[in-house]
Design a protein around this motif. Structure first.
Motif, short mmCIF file in Angstrom:
data_model
loop_
_atom_site.label_atom_id
_atom_site.label_comp_id
_atom_site.label_asym_id
_atom_site.label_seq_id
_atom_site.Cartn_x
_atom_site.Cartn_y
_atom_site.Cartn_z
N PHE A 370 0.81 -1.22 0.00
CA PHE A 370 0.00 0.00 0.00
C PHE A 370 0.85 1.27 0.00
O PHE A 370 0.36 2.33 -0.35
N GLY A 371 2.10 1.19 0.44
CA GLY A 371 2.90 2.40 0.55
C GLY A 371 4.38 2.10 0.51
O GLY A 371 4.85 1.26 -0.25
N GLY A 372 5.14 2.80 1.38
CA GLY A 372 6.59 2.60 1.41
C GLY A 372 6.94 1.24 1.94
O GLY A 372 7.46 0.38 1.23
N THR A 373 6.67 1.00 3.23
CA THR A 373 6.87 -0.32 3.83
C THR A 373 5.58 -0.76 4.51
O THR A 373 4.92 0.03 5.18
N ASP A 374 5.23 -2.02 4.33
CA ASP A 374 4.00 -2.60 4.88
C ASP A 374 4.35 -3.72 5.85
O ASP A 374 5.45 -4.28 5.81
N ILE A 375 3.38 -4.09 6.69
CA ILE A 375 3.54 -5.22 7.59
C ILE A 375 2.81 -6.43 7.01
O ILE A 375 1.66 -6.32 6.56
N TYR A 376 3.49 -7.57 7.02
CA TYR A 376 2.96 -8.84 6.49
C TYR A 376 2.98 -9.89 7.60
O TYR A 376 3.64 -9.72 8.63
N VAL A 377 2.27 -11.00 7.35
CA VAL A 377 2.27 -12.12 8.29
C VAL A 377 2.45 -13.42 7.51
O VAL A 377 1.91 -13.58 6.41
N SER A 378 3.23 -14.34 8.08
CA SER A 378 3.44 -15.66 7.50
C SER A 378 3.24 -16.70 8.60
O SER A 378 3.62 -16.48 9.75
N LYS A 379 2.62 -17.83 8.24
CA LYS A 379 2.34 -18.88 9.22
C LYS A 379 3.43 -19.94 9.18
O LYS A 379 3.88 -20.35 8.11
N TYR A 380 3.87 -20.39 10.37
CA TYR A 380 4.93 -21.39 10.50
C TYR A 380 4.33 -22.73 10.89
O TYR A 380 3.80 -22.89 11.98
N GLU A 381 4.35 -23.69 9.96
CA GLU A 381 3.80 -25.01 10.20
C GLU A 381 4.73 -26.07 9.63
O GLU A 381 5.18 -25.96 8.48
N ASN A 382 5.04 -27.08 10.46
CA ASN A 382 5.88 -28.19 10.02
C ASN A 382 7.20 -27.69 9.43
O ASN A 382 7.67 -28.17 8.38
N ASN A 383 7.79 -26.71 10.12
CA ASN A 383 9.08 -26.14 9.72
C ASN A 383 9.05 -25.44 8.37
O ASN A 383 10.10 -25.27 7.74
N ASN A 384 7.86 -25.05 7.93
CA ASN A 384 7.72 -24.33 6.66
C ASN A 384 6.97 -23.02 6.90
O ASN A 384 6.11 -22.92 7.76
N TRP A 385 7.33 -22.03 6.08
CA TRP A 385 6.69 -20.72 6.16
C TRP A 385 5.69 -20.58 5.02
O TRP A 385 6.00 -20.87 3.87
N SER A 386 4.48 -20.10 5.34
CA SER A 386 3.46 -19.91 4.31
C SER A 386 3.75 -18.65 3.49
O SER A 386 4.59 -17.82 3.86
N VAL A 387 3.02 -18.52 2.38
CA VAL A 387 3.13 -17.31 1.57
C VAL A 387 2.67 -16.11 2.40
O VAL A 387 1.60 -16.16 3.02
N PRO A 388 3.45 -15.05 2.47
CA PRO A 388 3.08 -13.91 3.31
C PRO A 388 1.76 -13.27 2.88
O PRO A 388 1.45 -13.21 1.69
N VAL A 389 1.00 -12.78 3.88
CA VAL A 389 -0.25 -12.08 3.64
C VAL A 389 -0.10 -10.65 4.16
O VAL A 389 0.32 -10.43 5.29
N ASN A 390 -0.43 -9.69 3.33
CA ASN A 390 -0.42 -8.29 3.74
C ASN A 390 -1.54 -8.05 4.75
O ASN A 390 -2.66 -8.51 4.56
N LEU A 391 -1.24 -7.37 5.86
CA LEU A 391 -2.26 -7.13 6.89
C LEU A 391 -3.35 -6.17 6.44
O LEU A 391 -4.31 -5.94 7.16
#
Length: 794
Positions: A370-391
């Motif tokens: 949306f702008g300069g820098t955004d905050i994202y979230v990724s889920k950690y399951e079975n030692n793997n990181w999910s595709v990040p989701v923009n908040l």
């Protein structure tokens, strides 16, 4: 002849001066493009001493003002922008960001009235950017963010702070880890070109009790405390000499800086010794901020794109920031690896973990934000990181959001210059739903926030105490660690006006007794107040609490209103209206009240005459009947103290029905649906990326089951919809699975499967403008995330 020679020499001398000026300006522009802002400033200031053309002078002032903005020298930024707008009354739209940077400098210098005027000019020039409107609104009464100032005690940790940068504290085991530019020779460090200071390392204080017991400096919320000037800088995501603009950036990348002129003073050691976390983590480039798994076995940290001695750049030759994970191996750290969503083409950093280590919040300037820098979230399951989701736009703005932190209750804290605040970076918190969807963030206000940059807060679930970093001292030239303790209410109170009036005449009612009942579980209380001559009560209620208002006046029936301060914007004045019906003459029969309502169509809300309305008394089982008039209205005179259920009946129409608390509710409107109508079903939630029916969703689905049994010939389509975030294919699949799960549940409750069709629409039927590539608020996206039933036959 002499005159001719002198004239020639004069022309040559002037030409040399002009060439020298142009050479200095060209060199300044090169430094500016390289983001070496400190060097560019020196050369631009030198160029302005020459006699530049008007257009050249304006462009030079624009770049000089932006350079001071980038290194967070707000005093000089204000000076230069004041010169700029003295030279020209307006600037091209391509340079409209100068209005924004000037407004930000004025606010950071405490000049809110002037900042308000400049934000208004920016809003006129950039009408698609809401920052201008939001800041203009706040600066009309900035004292709203100072209402809770006495709740907090702030202390600078001058037993840790040096005359270098200390910021972004993190809990680790029994101690504290923080970021600093105190160069103690662990690795050979280069000078940071942005503002000529050292790169960053991670430092640890193993025993937090030492910090808490040692002497600190008490400071005020936004007051300046005298202290020796320090040459320091806060280095945030994208703020390095290697990070340049991306396709996702506005006119400037998200960078926040303070600086000193010339070389920094010699290092002044802290009273409490801290440990450099060693060569395994700290390299010759930036490290930090950092986050730790709760058992201390893993660390996530920010570093320039440098691993195993290999220095990598983007296609344009730019070295970005990345997130790395390291394992604890004995007394040291090892097995350092990149996170999978890193890229050589954009920066990723500022890690923060949820309490259960399953959600990673981080900051990035990746494309699509949306702008300069955004905050994202990724889920950690079975030692793997999910595709990040923009908040999403509830958190992220066209400005910069960074330094996230998730407390033990799932509240998200972060810093932003895009949400309206006191100046610079302000700290905010937002309540999250399922760790992803955020409610509207709240500014923490003074004294946690100041006119300068405030960021990197860590705290407990009740925000009773914690730590943060700020450059509020020495005019913004000093990034230090602070701690806070809260002794008063968590949040400032909510301003509210209660207006009581005659329900029939609409005239204000003075001297009405209004009992205000707080439903705060920890400290419930009740107090009675009286309306003024205009029928008003002015109150300031505690935040995040449910209330009940009971109004009573002689000659009128009592009336009750429920009210909540949860999720309200403290900058808004809220009005609550309470109408009172005149009491009817007393009789010897039981006390009664008038229940009235309006019956309308589902689609167009048109009144429906001739509807039979049945009111069932749940006390004695009796039923009253009324028929709506030509205006669709009905009314009953019924005893107080009983609960009632209402049904409406008319051929080819149906209704969900309604419940009434006798004496507490005086109006109950009813909507009726017909074939082809679409009914929205609220409160059906699913876990992230799943379609299993949760226990809280069964309550609403059971209501639908009852409706199907009430109308045995009714057939419906059960439709599930998503917003436009994530791919269209993924949204289509997810919504289809969710619809099928819901239908399976309904069929299991005894509804014939031939009467209900499952349909997943994904993002194909948005109810507003929020398609791919359009910036929308979280509330607007929420409108698209919905469950609807379509009446196929009745």
């Amino acid at each position: 002849m002499k005159t001719s020679i002198l004239s020639t020499l004069l022309v040559v001398a002037l030409a040399c001066v002009e060439v020298k000026a142009q050479t200095t300006l060209s060199h300044a522009n090169r430094q500016y493009e390289m983001m070496a802002y400190s060097k560019a400033i020196e050369l631009y200031e030198q160029s302005l001493k020459d006699n530049l053309k008007d257009s050249t002078k304006v462009n030079t002032l624009v770049k000089l003002g932006h350079s001071y903005h980038q290194i967070r020298d707000t005093q000089n930024a204000e000076r230069v922008y004041r010169l700029l707008f003295g030279e020209t009354k307006s600037i091209p739209k391509s340079q409209a960001s100068s209005y924004l940077y000037y407004a930000q400098a004025l606010a950071s210098n405490g000049k809110y009235d002037e900042a308000k005027d400049m934000y208004e000019r920016y809003s006129q020039a950039q009408q698609d950017d809401n920052r201008g409107k939001e800041f203009t609104k706040l600066y009309g009464d900035v004292n709203k963010l100072k209402k809770n100032k006495t709740s907090y005690k702030i202390e600078a940790l001058d037993n840790i702070n040096t005359n270098r940068a200390e910021f972004s504290p993190t809990y680790y085991k029994k101690g504290l880890v923080f970021v600093s530019s105190r160069n103690e020779g662990v690795n050979i460090k280069r000078t940071y070109g942005w503002n000529q200071t050292a790169f960053l390392d991670l430092y640890e204080i193993p025993d937090l009790s030492v910090v808490n017991s040692a002497k600190t400096s008490r400071v005020g919320g936004s007051e300046t405390t005298a202290r020796a000037a320090k040459g320091k800088g806060v280095y945030l995501l994208g703020a390095d000499e290697y990070t340049e603009r991306t396709a996702n950036d506005s006119n400037t990348p998200g960078n926040f800086k303070v600086t000193s002129n010339g070389k920094p003073d010699p290092l002044q050691n802290a009273k409490i010794e801290s440990q450099n976390m060693g060569k395994a983590i700290n390299s010759k480039y930036h490290e930090g901020p950092v986050a730790f798994f709760k058992d201390g076995s893993k660390m996530l940290f920010t570093r320039n794109n440098y691993l195993d001695g290999k220095y990598k750049t983007s296609k344009d030759g730019v070295n970005k920031l990345k997130l790395y994970i390291a394992d604890k191996t004995g007394s040291d750290w090892g097995k350092i690896k990149e996170l999978p969503f890193n890229s050589d083409e954009y920066s990723v950093g500022h890690p923060a973990l949820s309490k259960d280590d399953k959600l990673l919040y981080f900051v990035s300037d990746m494309p699509g934000g949306f702008g300069g820098t955004d905050i994202y979230v990724s889920k950690y399951e079975n030692n793997n990181w999910s595709v990040p989701v923009n908040l999403g736009p509830a958190v992220n703005t066209k400005g910069n959001e960074m330094f996230p932190f998730a407390d033990e209750q799932g509240n998200l804290y972060f810093s932003s210059d895009g949400h309206a605040g006191l100046g610079g970076l302000d700290m905010f918190y937002a309540k999250l739903i399922e760790g992803v969807m955020a409610k509207k963030p709240k500014n923490l206000g003074e004294p946690i926030n100041s006119t300068k940059d405030d960021f990197g807060l860590i705290t407990d679930g009740e925000r009773k105490s914690g730590f943060f970093s700020s450059n509020r001292r020495n005019g913004g030239a000093d990034d230090d660690l602070y701690r806070f303790e809260r002794s008063g209410p968590l949040d400032p109170c909510q301003d509210i006006i209660v207006n009581v009036f005659d329900a029939e005449t609409k005239n204000a009612l003075a001297n009405v007794d209004v009992e205000v009942i707080s439903k705060d579980e920890s400290a419930p209380e009740s107090k009675t107040m009286t309306t003024d001559s205009e029928g008003n009560l002015r109150l300031c209620l505690d935040s995040d609490i449910d209330f009940v208002f009971k109004a009573s006046s002689e000659g009128y029936l009592n009336n009750t209103r429920n009210f909540t301060t949860k999720d309200l914007d403290i900058s808004e004045l809220v009005k609550l209206e309470i109408p009172l019906d005149k009491a009817k003459p007393k009789n010897t029969g039981p006390k009664t009240f008038t229940l009235r309502g309006l019956v309308t169509t589902q689609k167009e809300r048109k009144p429906i005459p001739g509807v039979k309305v049945l009111l069932h008394n749940e006390c004695d089982g009796s039923t009253q009947e009324s028929v709506t008039d030509e205006n669709g209205s009905y009314k009953f005179e019924v005893p107080i103290g009983c609960d009632y259920s209402i049904e409406a009946m008319k051929d080819n129409l149906g209704t969900m029905g309604s419940k009434v608390k006798g004496g507490e509710t005086t109006e109950a409107n009813i909507t009726m649906f017909e074939k082809g109508d679409v009914i929205k079903i609220d409160n059906i939630y699913y876990d992230l990326n799943k379609w299993d029916i949760r226990s809280d969703a069964t309550v609403e689905l059971n209501k639908l089951v009852d409706l199907m049994k009430k109308y045995p010939k009714m057939k419906i389509e059960f439709g599930s919809h998503t917003d436009s975030r994530a791919s269209a294919k993924y949204n289509k699949t997810l919504s289809t699975q969710r619809a099928k799960s819901a239908v399976a549940y309904i069929v299991k409750q005894g509804v014939n499967s031939k009467r209900i069709i499952a349909a997943g629409y994904g993002e194909s039927k948005l109810v507003n403008k929020c398609k791919d590539g359009i910036g929308c608020t979280e509330e607007e996206h929420q409108q698209n995330r919905r469950t609807e039933i379509k009446i196929l036959s009745l």
